[in-house]
Design an enzyme around this catalytic site. Structure first.
Site, PDB file in Angstrom:
ATOM      1  N   HIS A 298      -1.683   0.882  -9.767  1.00  0.00           N
ATOM      2  CA  HIS A 298      -2.293  -0.123  -8.879  1.00  0.00           C
ATOM      3  C   HIS A 298      -2.880  -1.291  -9.694  1.00  0.00           C
ATOM      4  O   HIS A 298      -4.074  -1.598  -9.590  1.00  0.00           O
ATOM      5  CB  HIS A 298      -3.382   0.537  -8.017  1.00  0.00           C
ATOM      6  CG  HIS A 298      -3.693  -0.251  -6.768  1.00  0.00           C
ATOM      7  ND1 HIS A 298      -3.970   0.327  -5.554  1.00  0.00           N
ATOM      8  CD2 HIS A 298      -3.787  -1.587  -6.555  1.00  0.00           C
ATOM      9  CE1 HIS A 298      -4.211  -0.605  -4.655  1.00  0.00           C
ATOM     10  NE2 HIS A 298      -4.104  -1.784  -5.241  1.00  0.00           N
TER      11      HIS A 298
ATOM     12  N   ARG B  82       0.857  -1.186   0.000  1.00  0.00           N
ATOM     13  CA  ARG B  82       0.000   0.000   0.000  1.00  0.00           C
ATOM     14  C   ARG B  82       0.893   1.236   0.000  1.00  0.00           C
ATOM     15  O   ARG B  82       1.998   1.209   0.566  1.00  0.00           O
ATOM     16  CB  ARG B  82      -0.898   0.022   1.244  1.00  0.00           C
ATOM     17  CG  ARG B  82      -2.049  -0.961   1.189  1.00  0.00           C
ATOM     18  CD  ARG B  82      -3.127  -0.533   0.209  1.00  0.00           C
ATOM     19  NE  ARG B  82      -4.243  -1.459   0.161  1.00  0.00           N
ATOM     20  CZ  ARG B  82      -4.402  -2.424  -0.754  1.00  0.00           C
ATOM     21  NH1 ARG B  82      -3.505  -2.592  -1.701  1.00  0.00           N
ATOM     22  NH2 ARG B  82      -5.460  -3.202  -0.728  1.00  0.00           N
TER      23      ARG B  82
HETATM   24  P1  NDP Z   1      -1.693 -11.957   3.915  1.00  0.00           P
HETATM   25  O1  NDP Z   1      -2.598 -11.464   4.966  1.00  0.00           O
HETATM   26  O2  NDP Z   1      -1.901 -13.314   3.341  1.00  0.00           O
HETATM   27  O3  NDP Z   1      -0.187 -11.906   4.428  1.00  0.00           O
HETATM   28  C1  NDP Z   1       0.334 -10.866   5.141  1.00  0.00           C
HETATM   29  C2  NDP Z   1       1.749 -11.249   5.571  1.00  0.00           C
HETATM   30  O4  NDP Z   1       2.377 -10.126   6.168  1.00  0.00           O
HETATM   31  C3  NDP Z   1       1.762 -12.387   6.592  1.00  0.00           C
HETATM   32  O5  NDP Z   1       2.765 -13.313   6.245  1.00  0.00           O
HETATM   33  C4  NDP Z   1       2.095 -11.661   7.899  1.00  0.00           C
HETATM   34  O6  NDP Z   1       2.827 -12.417   8.851  1.00  0.00           O
HETATM   35  C5  NDP Z   1       2.929 -10.504   7.418  1.00  0.00           C
HETATM   36  N1  NDP Z   1       2.850  -9.382   8.361  1.00  0.00           N
HETATM   37  C6  NDP Z   1       1.750  -8.704   8.735  1.00  0.00           C
HETATM   38  N2  NDP Z   1       2.046  -7.744   9.624  1.00  0.00           N
HETATM   39  C7  NDP Z   1       3.379  -7.835   9.825  1.00  0.00           C
HETATM   40  C8  NDP Z   1       4.285  -7.125  10.645  1.00  0.00           C
HETATM   41  N3  NDP Z   1       3.888  -6.135  11.460  1.00  0.00           N
HETATM   42  N4  NDP Z   1       5.576  -7.483  10.606  1.00  0.00           N
HETATM   43  C9  NDP Z   1       5.998  -8.499   9.806  1.00  0.00           C
HETATM   44  N5  NDP Z   1       5.186  -9.221   9.010  1.00  0.00           N
HETATM   45  C10 NDP Z   1       3.885  -8.884   9.021  1.00  0.00           C
HETATM   46  O7  NDP Z   1      -1.725 -10.866   2.750  1.00  0.00           O
HETATM   47  P2  NDP Z   1      -1.569 -11.062   1.169  1.00  0.00           P
HETATM   48  O8  NDP Z   1      -0.259 -11.698   0.892  1.00  0.00           O
HETATM   49  O9  NDP Z   1      -2.783 -11.697   0.600  1.00  0.00           O
HETATM   50  O10 NDP Z   1      -1.597  -9.523   0.691  1.00  0.00           O
HETATM   51  C11 NDP Z   1      -0.639  -8.596   1.169  1.00  0.00           C
HETATM   52  C12 NDP Z   1      -1.019  -7.193   0.752  1.00  0.00           C
HETATM   53  O11 NDP Z   1      -0.783  -6.998  -0.646  1.00  0.00           O
HETATM   54  C13 NDP Z   1      -2.487  -6.815   0.901  1.00  0.00           C
HETATM   55  O12 NDP Z   1      -2.818  -6.515   2.242  1.00  0.00           O
HETATM   56  C14 NDP Z   1      -2.605  -5.597  -0.008  1.00  0.00           C
HETATM   57  O13 NDP Z   1      -2.296  -4.430   0.719  1.00  0.00           O
HETATM   58  C15 NDP Z   1      -1.513  -5.844  -1.051  1.00  0.00           C
HETATM   59  N6  NDP Z   1      -2.076  -6.087  -2.385  1.00  0.00           N
HETATM   60  C16 NDP Z   1      -1.747  -5.232  -3.415  1.00  0.00           C
HETATM   61  C17 NDP Z   1      -2.223  -5.437  -4.678  1.00  0.00           C
HETATM   62  C18 NDP Z   1      -1.813  -4.544  -5.794  1.00  0.00           C
HETATM   63  O14 NDP Z   1      -2.377  -4.647  -6.883  1.00  0.00           O
HETATM   64  N7  NDP Z   1      -0.817  -3.704  -5.616  1.00  0.00           N
HETATM   65  C19 NDP Z   1      -3.133  -6.548  -4.986  1.00  0.00           C
HETATM   66  C20 NDP Z   1      -3.409  -7.381  -3.859  1.00  0.00           C
HETATM   67  C21 NDP Z   1      -2.899  -7.144  -2.611  1.00  0.00           C
HETATM   68  P3  NDP Z   1       2.271 -13.781   9.543  1.00  0.00           P
HETATM   69  O15 NDP Z   1       2.461 -14.856   8.498  1.00  0.00           O
HETATM   70  O16 NDP Z   1       3.138 -13.987  10.710  1.00  0.00           O
HETATM   71  O17 NDP Z   1       0.842 -13.530   9.882  1.00  0.00           O
HETATM   72  C1  OXD Z   2      -6.187  -5.658  -3.278  1.00  0.00           C
HETATM   73  C2  OXD Z   2      -5.677  -4.698  -4.258  1.00  0.00           C
HETATM   74  O1  OXD Z   2      -5.963  -5.485  -2.079  1.00  0.00           O
HETATM   75  O2  OXD Z   2      -6.035  -4.811  -5.454  1.00  0.00           O
HETATM   76  O3  OXD Z   2      -6.827  -6.632  -3.701  1.00  0.00           O
HETATM   77  O4  OXD Z   2      -4.892  -3.821  -3.900  1.00  0.00           O
END
Ligand code: NDP
Ligand code: OXD
Length: 308
Positions: free
Chosen positions: A271, A223
């Site tokens: 995005h 983000r």
């Molecule tokens: P998940 O919820 O599956 O994974 C999040 C990961 O981040 C987990 O492994 C978690 O650790 C880790 N994490 C969370 N908080 C912390 C922290 N404070 N310190 C260290 N590690 C942390 O998310 P996704 O992989 O599905 O998606 C990630 C992000 O990608 C979304 O939230 C969104 O913002 C972004 N996104 C962007 C898109 C784009 O087009 N640019 C499209 C889709 C998503 P743990 O395993 O220990 O819980």
């Molecule tokens: C999502 C994105 O979070 O598109 O799915 O950013």
């Protein structure tokens, strides 16, 4: 029993079609044709809406039309309403494509070559083999894990940083804030795939960018608010950060005079790194309807205490 679709209107027909083929027992309605709001038990939405429960008193599940849930005010959602992310394997595949593109663009100096081309300069740079390039992923969730798996065959030295320990193919998983600076210190190319939470907001700032090796590349597909933009700009201008591929910004679209539009060391995309895949998303809803009936835990639920 109905599911109300309140996300991108131009995709509504595709969602309607997918529901009609998959979850036959759910009536699909599209905002603003709500009908009786008491029928709405499931809602698909991307943007937050105020006073949700006043509008839909029988709501059981709020489906985020995407992977991120930072756009919702979780305190506005009663505990008995589940918040579910509509993520699937294809969404992760698409994200991995973007990550590979961005890492290769930085690795093979494409920002420099774009500048050279504009200047009509034929200016080859030394080639660094992938096995000498250290690539680190922040956030090993659904998306981060697939991105790492797909990077591995390219031969990079891989590592990751995550809240809890996870396997990293051929490399180390750094864990928690205590190991953040150590992780950053060995990332020639850093990929951010964290969710946006109070703990991760502004995580890429003057202090953490300062911990990267000189000239490191950054890929932000999490983000925009993960990055303090003025700090990144300063780091780009001093050369501390050699280049940035940014798919997300604090304000989207940015103002016409935003410096990233024309910055020679920034590659900006609107995005598009990945997005929700309708078939996969409807499949999640179908499986959750099945699970709810059997009293099983729903798939892809957000842990409110963690915020993702
Ligand atoms: P998940 O919820 O599956 O994974 C999040 C990961 O981040 C987990 O492994 C978690 O650790 C880790 N994490 C969370 N908080 C912390 C922290 N404070 N310190 C260290 N590690 C942390 O998310 P996704 O992989 O599905 O998606 C990630 C992000 O990608 C979304 O939230 C969104 O913002 C972004 N996104 C962007 C898109 C784009 O087009 N640019 C499209 C889709 C998503 P743990 O395993 O220990 O819980
Ligand atoms: C999502 C994105 O979070 O598109 O799915 O950013």
């Amino acid at each position: 029993m109905c599911i109300l679709y309140m996300a991108e209107p131009s995709s509504a027909a595709e969602w309607r079609q997918a529901f009609s083929e998959t979850v036959l027992e759910l009536e699909f309605r599209q905002w603003p044709d709500v009908g009786d709001p008491r029928d709405v038990e499931y809602l698909i939405a991307w943007k937050p809406m105020p006073r949700l429960m006043e509008q839909f008193p029988n709501l059981k599940v709020l489906y985020s039309a995407g992977a991120g849930v930072d756009q919702f005010d979780l305190s506005d959602l009663p505990e008995h309403v589940s918040l579910v992310r509509l993520v699937d394997g294809t969404m992760a595949d698409i994200m991995a494509e973007y990550v590979i593109f961005a890492v290769l663009a930085l690795h093979r100096d494409m920002l420099d070559y774009q500048i050279s081309q504009r200047d009509r300069a034929w200016a080859p740079l030394p080639i660094i083999p992938a096995c000498e390039r250290r690539v680190g992923v922040m956030g090993l969730g659904n998306l981060g894990q697939v991105a790492l798996e797909r990077l591995q065959p390219l031969g990079f030295q891989l590592s990751a940083w995550n809240r809890s320990p996870k396997d990293v193919p051929g490399g180390r998983c750094f864990v928690g804030v205590e190991q953040l600076h150590e992780f950053l210190g060995q990332c020639d190319i850093l990929i951010n795939l964290l969710p946006l939470t109070p703990e991760t907001t502004g995580i890429l700032n003057a202090n953490t960018l300062g911990a990267l090796p000189m000239g490191a590349g950054i890929v932000n597909v999490g983000r925009g608010a993960h990055v303090i933009e003025k700090d990144l700009l300063a780091a780009l201008d001093t050369g501390k950060v050699g280049g940035a591929v940014l798919d997300v910004l604090d304000q989207e679209p940015p103002q016409p005079d935003h410096p990233f539009w024309r910055h020679p060391r920034v590659l900006l995309t609107p995005h598009i790194a990945s997005n929700v895949q309708v078939k996969g998303a409807v499949d999640v809803v179908a499986r959750n309807v099945y699970r709810e009936r059997r009293g099983l835990q729903l798939l892809n639920t957000v842990d409110r205490s963690k915020g993702y």
